[in-house]
Design an enzyme around this catalytic site. Structure first.
Site, PDB file in Angstrom:
ATOM      1  N   CYS A 107      -5.091  -0.309 150.019  1.00  0.00           N
ATOM      2  CA  CYS A 107      -5.792   0.887 150.478  1.00  0.00           C
ATOM      3  C   CYS A 107      -5.663   0.941 151.988  1.00  0.00           C
ATOM      4  O   CYS A 107      -6.302   0.164 152.708  1.00  0.00           O
ATOM      5  CB  CYS A 107      -7.258   0.861 150.062  1.00  0.00           C
ATOM      6  SG  CYS A 107      -8.191   2.280 150.664  1.00  0.00           S
ATOM      7  N   ARG A 166      -4.684   8.343 141.802  1.00  0.00           N
ATOM      8  CA  ARG A 166      -4.848   7.615 140.549  1.00  0.00           C
ATOM      9  C   ARG A 166      -6.261   7.034 140.459  1.00  0.00           C
ATOM     10  O   ARG A 166      -6.691   6.276 141.314  1.00  0.00           O
ATOM     11  CB  ARG A 166      -3.805   6.493 140.485  1.00  0.00           C
ATOM     12  CG  ARG A 166      -3.842   5.649 139.224  1.00  0.00           C
ATOM     13  CD  ARG A 166      -2.841   4.504 139.287  1.00  0.00           C
ATOM     14  NE  ARG A 166      -3.133   3.555 140.350  1.00  0.00           N
ATOM     15  CZ  ARG A 166      -2.595   2.340 140.458  1.00  0.00           C
ATOM     16  NH1 ARG A 166      -1.704   1.938 139.565  1.00  0.00           N
ATOM     17  NH2 ARG A 166      -2.914   1.536 141.452  1.00  0.00           N
TER      18      ARG A 166
END
Length: 271
Positions: free
Chosen positions: A73, A202
């Site tokens: 991330c 996602r």
């Protein structure tokens, strides 16, 4: 048990950070899902958990708001780096994720760069369900694909206002071509150094931004010959800069901001 957390965002991509260095990690898929609930929890796109690490300042474990895990991330990595650099008065820090060791550097008061590593371009590494050229996927719209630790599928469009991001994104995310599902990007090229990006994430839906998705989108554009090696990416929530020379690591740079600190009460962890 009570846990302290910090809520942060990077160009609207919001996340919380829980520092568990020296502590037992109580975060499970169910706890992450409940924390991610914007009505009954805290609400976030991602949760970053800091854990002890022998060869870096911390190891990061990431959760989506639906309780699924992810390997990388870019936004939360930069947020953690900002926190740890302020803690130690350092100008750089190394963090370990499932992508490996990532070096983060302060470039301004709020600006943080992170070396996101090399993009993975082979079909098995993304992964895709079968052997194919990842430069041109056999899907309507002929997208490209790569992995930045998470799978990315990028469509290039003439007019973003005409794209059904939710409809196309949700359908593409679960296409059988992607055994682990995929992030989906829709890119309008403004010029060779600027793009407009909208994202279907996602496990998360439509976010205001995503660091790793910005990287994946730029990698796709450079592979297609549409972009230079330094690109400003305008997301719904703000802009970041992505650099890639076509061979080495992708570097993501942008501002991060702390919003507030809080405490998660003990009964939240009880079934």
């Amino acid at each position: 048990m009570t846990l302290s957390f910090t809520k942060m965002h990077a160009h609207g991509d919001d996340f919380i950070v829980v520092d568990l260095r020296g502590q037992v990690d109580p975060i499970t898929s169910e706890v992450a899902r409940r924390l991610g609930d914007r009505h009954r929890g805290i609400g976030f796109n991602q949760l970053a958990v800091l854990l002890d690490c022998d060869d870096a300042a911390a190891r990061l474990r990431f959760w989506n708001s639906n309780g699924s895990m992810l390997d990388t991330c870019g936004s939360a990595t930069r947020g953690v780096a900002d926190m740890l650099m302020r803690e130690t008065q350092a100008s750089s820090v190394v963090l370990r994720t499932n992508r490996g060791l990532l070096t983060c550097t302060r470039v301004s008061e709020q600006g943080i760069s992170v070396d996101m590593g090399k993009p993975l371009l082979h079909w098995q590494d993304i992964p895709l369900a079968q052997a194919m050229d990842t430069h041109l996927l056999p899907l309507p719209g002929s997208p490209t694909a790569c992995s930045m630790g998470n799978p990315h599928c990028t469509f290039f469009v003439d007019d973003l206002t005409q794209v059904d991001v939710a409809g196309m994104g949700a359908k593409t995310e679960i296409d059988p071509l992607f055994p682990h599902k995929t992030n989906v990007h829709f890119v309008q090229v403004i010029d060779r150094r600027h793009i407009r990006l909208r994202i279907w994430e996602r496990g998360g839906g439509i976010p205001l931004g995503s660091g790793s998705c910005c990287c994946g989108a730029v990698v796709g554009g450079i592979r297609r010959g549409l972009l230079d090696d330094t690109v400003e990416v305008a997301c719904d929530g703000g802009t970041v800069t992505v650099q890639w020379d076509g061979l080495g690591s992708v570097v993501l740079t942008g501002a991060v901001e702390s919003i507030f600190h809080g405490t998660i009460v003990s009964h939240f962890f009880q079934a």
